[in-house]
Design an enzyme around this catalytic site. Sequence first.
Site, PDB file in Angstrom:
ATOM      1  N   SER A 273       0.831  -1.188  -0.046  1.00 22.12           N
ATOM      2  CA  SER A 273      -0.163  -0.024   0.018  1.00 22.12           C
ATOM      3  C   SER A 273       1.073   1.232  -0.129  1.00 22.12           C
ATOM      4  O   SER A 273       0.208   2.204  -0.529  1.00 22.12           O
ATOM      5  CB  SER A 273      -1.046   0.133   1.149  1.00 22.12           C
ATOM      6  OG  SER A 273      -0.346   0.048   2.299  1.00 22.12           O
TER       7      SER A 273
ATOM      8  N   HIS B 114      -5.120  -3.621  -2.886  1.00 21.12           N
ATOM      9  CA  HIS B 114      -4.950  -2.917  -3.886  1.00 21.12           C
ATOM     10  C   HIS B 114      -4.864  -3.338  -5.276  1.00 21.12           C
ATOM     11  O   HIS B 114      -4.523  -2.757  -6.513  1.00 21.12           O
ATOM     12  CB  HIS B 114      -3.703  -2.185  -3.393  1.00 21.12           C
ATOM     13  CG  HIS B 114      -3.736  -1.269  -2.142  1.00 21.12           C
ATOM     14  ND1 HIS B 114      -4.446  -0.231  -1.917  1.00 21.12           N
ATOM     15  CD2 HIS B 114      -3.399  -1.798  -1.089  1.00 21.12           C
ATOM     16  CE1 HIS B 114      -4.501   0.176  -0.984  1.00 21.12           C
ATOM     17  NE2 HIS B 114      -3.693  -0.835  -0.084  1.00 21.12           N
TER      18      HIS B 114
ATOM     19  N   LYS C 103     -12.049  -0.174  -2.076  1.00 21.98           N
ATOM     20  CA  LYS C 103     -11.020   0.476  -3.114  1.00 21.98           C
ATOM     21  C   LYS C 103     -11.619   0.399  -4.418  1.00 21.98           C
ATOM     22  O   LYS C 103     -12.448   1.062  -4.839  1.00 21.98           O
ATOM     23  CB  LYS C 103      -9.832  -0.309  -2.809  1.00 21.98           C
ATOM     24  CG  LYS C 103      -9.194  -0.066  -1.130  1.00 21.98           C
ATOM     25  CD  LYS C 103      -7.953  -0.714  -1.061  1.00 21.98           C
ATOM     26  CE  LYS C 103      -7.445  -0.197   0.395  1.00 21.98           C
ATOM     27  NZ  LYS C 103      -8.144  -0.740   1.615  1.00 21.98           N
TER      28      LYS C 103
END
Length: 384
Positions: A178, A206, A238
């Site tokens: 991240s 992610h 996300k």
Amino acid sequence: MIWEELTCQLQSLASDNLLRRRRTLESACGPYAVIDGKPFLAFCSNDYLGLASHPALMEAVASSVRRWGTGSGGSHVVSGHMQPHEELEKALAAFVGAERALFYSTGYMANIGVVPTLVGRGDAVFADRLNHASLIDAVQLSRAEHRRYAHNDMAHLERLLSASTAKRKLILSDAVFSMDGDLAPLEKLAELAERYDAWLVIDDAHGFGVLGRNGRGSLDHAGLPFSPRLVYIGTLGKAAGVSGAFIAGSDTVIEWLMQRSRSYIFTTASSPVLASAICASLELIANGDDRRSHLQKLITRLQNGLSGSRWRLLPSFTAIQPVVIGENDAVLKVSEGLRDRGIWVPAIRPPTVPVGSARLRISLSAAHTEEQVDTLVQALKELA
């Protein structure tokens, strides 16, 4: 007085430029954020595909709330597991190619739920040194031995594995890291897990929605199929643009988690409205190649624009583009300089990143335009 110690510690954080500050947004998640009535071009959000404010998700929420209400009323294992949750879990499993999936309220809860359920006292977890805080906490909750290997250093990991006499072993890693934006060597991790009879738990917060065919995630990007020892965690707040997370794996593993994972069992199930929104998001992700292609063009444009400047971009082909500045006061000064120009890029400081590596964490989204990226590049060059 015991609270006086807290005051001293807060003062110490302030003197070291380590105090965090919340800013209240007066706008929906998107390329622009309105704060105190002023619009800022924002490069802060993890909304990598620009879905957080997509009309299809809004319509899914509106339709779902009329049918299912707003709350679940209980935990999944009592009375809170509703039809939208069931449909979502089946859709998630099919999307990533796993036998089964389990939906958690947050990514943090998924991470602290899976590790202590698979290992405990007398076992060992082998974790990348740059893993997310939730994975570090998960190991501590498990009470297993915590062995950390140098970031993406497979030789170091193998030495630790070969020397271990633990009853059960678990390899634990982010897929996309991240704060650095780089990718774990997933094929090598799977090979070592097979060789040393270890669980392999991958947190793809992610990568899900962005990498792989049709956004199926980092495992698909690496060409890594599911095996009985592989446990996959995907985050839905996300690139998916909603919230929550899921764990995917074999039917046996998921059943065991449903029976024993404390952060799944002992909490009220998420709103069925969220589950309906995520189902709609999965369709957009699956058909989002144009969005992913545009995002990659923006990444290349940013990297080319800053090439040759004083700013050091870490090597990342993902939407996370970190610019290392160095000391805390320096990164805060650059971040404030961008704010003065109407651009919001967060300054990331220790303990989130190592001392001396404070950075700007630029997050790109498919909702950004090329002109907006050019505006950021020009501002950074001026500040340089």
